[in-house]
Design a protein around this motif. Structure first.
Motif, PDB file in Angstrom:
ATOM      1  N   ARG A 204       1.428  -6.116   2.149  1.00 12.19           N
ATOM      2  CA  ARG A 204       0.023  -6.237   2.580  1.00 12.19           C
ATOM      3  C   ARG A 204       0.009  -5.727   4.132  1.00 12.19           C
ATOM      4  O   ARG A 204       0.325  -6.686   4.281  1.00 12.19           O
ATOM      5  CB  ARG A 204      -0.739  -6.823   1.935  1.00 12.19           C
ATOM      6  CG  ARG A 204      -0.963  -6.655   0.837  1.00 12.19           C
ATOM      7  CD  ARG A 204      -1.923  -8.226  -0.442  1.00 12.19           C
ATOM      8  NE  ARG A 204      -2.224  -8.787  -1.094  1.00 12.19           N
ATOM      9  CZ  ARG A 204      -1.469  -9.594  -1.779  1.00 12.19           C
ATOM     10  NH1 ARG A 204      -0.261  -9.967  -0.964  1.00 12.19           N
ATOM     11  NH2 ARG A 204      -1.166  -9.137  -3.521  1.00 12.19           N
TER      12      ARG A 204
ATOM     13  N   ASP B 243      -6.548   6.726   0.788  1.00 12.81           N
ATOM     14  CA  ASP B 243      -6.576   6.852  -0.566  1.00 12.81           C
ATOM     15  C   ASP B 243      -5.222   7.344  -1.239  1.00 12.81           C
ATOM     16  O   ASP B 243      -5.359   8.326  -1.251  1.00 12.81           O
ATOM     17  CB  ASP B 243      -8.244   7.478  -1.215  1.00 12.81           C
ATOM     18  CG  ASP B 243      -8.161   7.148  -2.345  1.00 12.81           C
ATOM     19  OD1 ASP B 243      -7.299   6.792  -3.062  1.00 12.81           O
ATOM     20  OD2 ASP B 243      -9.543   7.481  -3.577  1.00 12.81           O
TER      21      ASP B 243
ATOM     22  N   ALA C 251      -4.488   2.595   0.291  1.00 12.49           N
ATOM     23  CA  ALA C 251      -5.857   1.889  -0.410  1.00 12.49           C
ATOM     24  C   ALA C 251      -6.300   2.205  -1.628  1.00 12.49           C
ATOM     25  O   ALA C 251      -5.903   3.487  -1.327  1.00 12.49           O
ATOM     26  CB  ALA C 251      -6.740   1.889   0.725  1.00 12.49           C
ATOM     27  N   PRO C 252      -6.157   1.095  -2.641  1.00 10.96           N
ATOM     28  CA  PRO C 252      -6.097  -0.020  -1.963  1.00 10.96           C
ATOM     29  C   PRO C 252      -4.633  -1.087  -2.571  1.00 10.96           C
ATOM     30  O   PRO C 252      -3.760   0.131  -2.797  1.00 10.96           O
ATOM     31  CB  PRO C 252      -7.306  -0.644  -3.468  1.00 10.96           C
ATOM     32  CG  PRO C 252      -6.291   0.382  -4.923  1.00 10.96           C
ATOM     33  CD  PRO C 252      -6.257   1.785  -3.610  1.00 10.96           C
ATOM     34  N   ASP C 253      -4.392  -1.671  -2.196  1.00 16.36           N
ATOM     35  CA  ASP C 253      -3.118  -2.574  -2.175  1.00 16.36           C
ATOM     36  C   ASP C 253      -2.931  -2.416  -3.996  1.00 16.36           C
ATOM     37  O   ASP C 253      -3.522  -2.844  -4.712  1.00 16.36           O
ATOM     38  CB  ASP C 253      -2.915  -4.303  -1.966  1.00 16.36           C
ATOM     39  CG  ASP C 253      -2.679  -3.851   0.007  1.00 16.36           C
ATOM     40  OD1 ASP C 253      -2.580  -3.053   0.512  1.00 16.36           O
ATOM     41  OD2 ASP C 253      -3.589  -4.303   0.618  1.00 16.36           O
TER      42      ASP C 253
ATOM     43  N   GLY D 153       1.318  -1.218  -0.011  1.00 15.46           N
ATOM     44  CA  GLY D 153       0.043  -0.292   0.118  1.00 15.46           C
ATOM     45  C   GLY D 153       0.650   1.643   0.276  1.00 15.46           C
ATOM     46  O   GLY D 153       1.616   1.475   1.185  1.00 15.46           O
TER      47      GLY D 153
ATOM     48  N   ASP E 136      -3.082  -5.200   7.737  1.00 18.60           N
ATOM     49  CA  ASP E 136      -3.613  -4.555   7.762  1.00 18.60           C
ATOM     50  C   ASP E 136      -4.636  -3.968   8.411  1.00 18.60           C
ATOM     51  O   ASP E 136      -3.214  -4.102  10.106  1.00 18.60           O
ATOM     52  CB  ASP E 136      -4.369  -6.730   8.691  1.00 18.60           C
ATOM     53  CG  ASP E 136      -5.350  -6.187   9.437  1.00 18.60           C
ATOM     54  OD1 ASP E 136      -6.315  -5.028   9.465  1.00 18.60           O
ATOM     55  OD2 ASP E 136      -6.317  -7.228   9.627  1.00 18.60           O
ATOM     56  N   CYS E 137      -5.376  -2.543   8.946  1.00 17.45           N
ATOM     57  CA  CYS E 137      -4.949  -1.424   8.986  1.00 17.45           C
ATOM     58  C   CYS E 137      -5.938  -1.367  10.276  1.00 17.45           C
ATOM     59  O   CYS E 137      -6.732  -0.441  10.554  1.00 17.45           O
ATOM     60  CB  CYS E 137      -4.683  -0.227   8.157  1.00 17.45           C
ATOM     61  SG  CYS E 137      -3.747  -0.640   6.894  1.00 17.45           S
TER      62      CYS E 137
ATOM     63  N   THR F 184       1.523   5.316   0.365  1.00 12.89           N
ATOM     64  CA  THR F 184       1.008   5.533   1.938  1.00 12.89           C
ATOM     65  C   THR F 184       1.706   7.033   1.619  1.00 12.89           C
ATOM     66  O   THR F 184       3.509   7.756   1.534  1.00 12.89           O
ATOM     67  CB  THR F 184       1.645   5.349   3.292  1.00 12.89           C
ATOM     68  OG1 THR F 184       1.606   3.555   2.833  1.00 12.89           O
ATOM     69  CG2 THR F 184       0.804   5.586   4.150  1.00 12.89           C
TER      70      THR F 184
ATOM     71  N   ARG G 138      -7.346   3.821   6.355  1.00 11.92           N
ATOM     72  CA  ARG G 138      -6.845   3.796   5.276  1.00 11.92           C
ATOM     73  C   ARG G 138      -7.043   4.947   4.575  1.00 11.92           C
ATOM     74  O   ARG G 138      -7.758   5.486   3.697  1.00 11.92           O
ATOM     75  CB  ARG G 138      -6.947   2.640   4.561  1.00 11.92           C
ATOM     76  CG  ARG G 138      -6.658   1.799   4.854  1.00 11.92           C
ATOM     77  CD  ARG G 138      -6.178   0.528   4.418  1.00 11.92           C
ATOM     78  NE  ARG G 138      -5.332   0.216   3.495  1.00 11.92           N
ATOM     79  CZ  ARG G 138      -4.518  -1.105   2.826  1.00 11.92           C
ATOM     80  NH1 ARG G 138      -5.650  -2.050   2.721  1.00 11.92           N
ATOM     81  NH2 ARG G 138      -3.913  -1.231   2.092  1.00 11.92           N
TER      82      ARG G 138
END
Length: 283
Positions: free
Chosen positions: A251, A267, A210-212, A177, A253-254, A179, A265
């Motif tokens: 990836r 965009d 997001a998205p990955d 992802g 998990d947030c 960032t 997360r």
């Protein structure tokens, strides 16, 4: 007053825009290769909270400069966390997806077993463990694929290469992802505010855009938003060897961060548009 370690890095630069009243310590004011001095700075300045946005981030070079990376990424944040615990103030520390081995395709949760692939990830993990062991009011924020209009990052590299080429090969079997540094800075400020009123929110959290996406598809979006005609050819990691191994699966998990702090997360495509706009204004 909030004290921030870091001044010129991507997240530190964004924090300066968000926290004009904060005190920022660059290498000249606080050398993380001297951990005890960092702790003393906190005692001298007596801030209400500390954010560590500084790190040794040269992933490949860390394989050779492991001692320096250990001082900056492990010993210094441990000393900061111990000092903050002693003073009873919140400490927010930025970490990385490189603490994991990058196996599988499932997003890594904060409590997933770690397994760094190289010196950079090992030193960052050692720093995390020191921060936790200090027993204070802390938040470790693991993030990934940071980009902004400042410093060196993938977005700026792609734009630079596009000036002289019409075709690029980009790794397509690493997924994560992207960032925006601006969103990381906003998250750090929000976490500090909430830790002040609710120290029970202390812990380890994940935060990524997001998205990955793969690096290759990230590159395609950069060129699409930049209006540049560029052919991007997918290649495997094996075709682009580096001294340090990169995790194939970044990836994250947030969901815990959103559940505890209400931070969603970001965009990254919207963040990319902002960064490209910033870059256009300054070129």
């Amino acid at each position: 007053m909030i004290l921030v370690f870091g001044k010129t890095g991507q997240v530190a630069t964004e924090l300066q825009a968000l926290l004009p009243e904060a005190t920022f310590l660059g290498r000249a004011e606080a050398d993380l290769a001297d951990p005890m001095a960092c702790g003393q700075k906190i005692r001298d300045l007596k801030p209400e909270a500390v954010i560590n946005a500084a790190a040794y981030t040269a992933v490949d070079k860390a394989e050779e400069e492991t001692l320096l990376a250990t001082l900056v990424n492990a010993a210094a944040p441990t000393e900061m966390a111990e000092t903050c615990a002693e003073l009873g103030i919140p400490f927010v520390h930025i970490s990385t997806d490189y603490v994991f081995d990058g196996s599988g395709e499932t997003p890594f949760a904060p409590d997933h077993p770690t397994g760094p692939l190289g010196a950079y990830g090992e030193t960052k993990l050692e720093g995390e463990n020191g921060v936790r062991a200090a027993g204070g009011i802390f938040a470790i924020l693991r993030t990934s694929w940071v980009f902004s209009s400042h410093g060196g990052n993938f977005v700026k590299t792609m734009r630079r290469l596009a000036e002289t080429r019409d075709k690029l090969t980009v790794v397509a079997d690493q997924v994560g992802g992207p960032t925006p540094a601006r969103d990381i800075a906003k998250a750090c400020v929000e976490i500090v505010d909430q830790l002040k009123t609710d120290p029970n929110k202390a812990g380890t959290y994940h935060f990524s855009g997001a998205p990955d996406v793969s690096w290759a598809d990230f590159a395609r979006e950069i060129f699409a938003q930049s209006g540049k005609e560029m052919a991007v050819e997918d290649i495997p990691t094996s075709a682009y060897p580096t001294p340090a191994k990169r995790p194939a699966n970044s990836r994250m998990d947030c969901s815990t961060l959103e559940a505890v702090f209400g931070i969603e997360r970001p965009d990254w495509k919207a963040g990319l548009a902002e960064v490209l706009s910033d870059l256009e204004r300054h070129t």
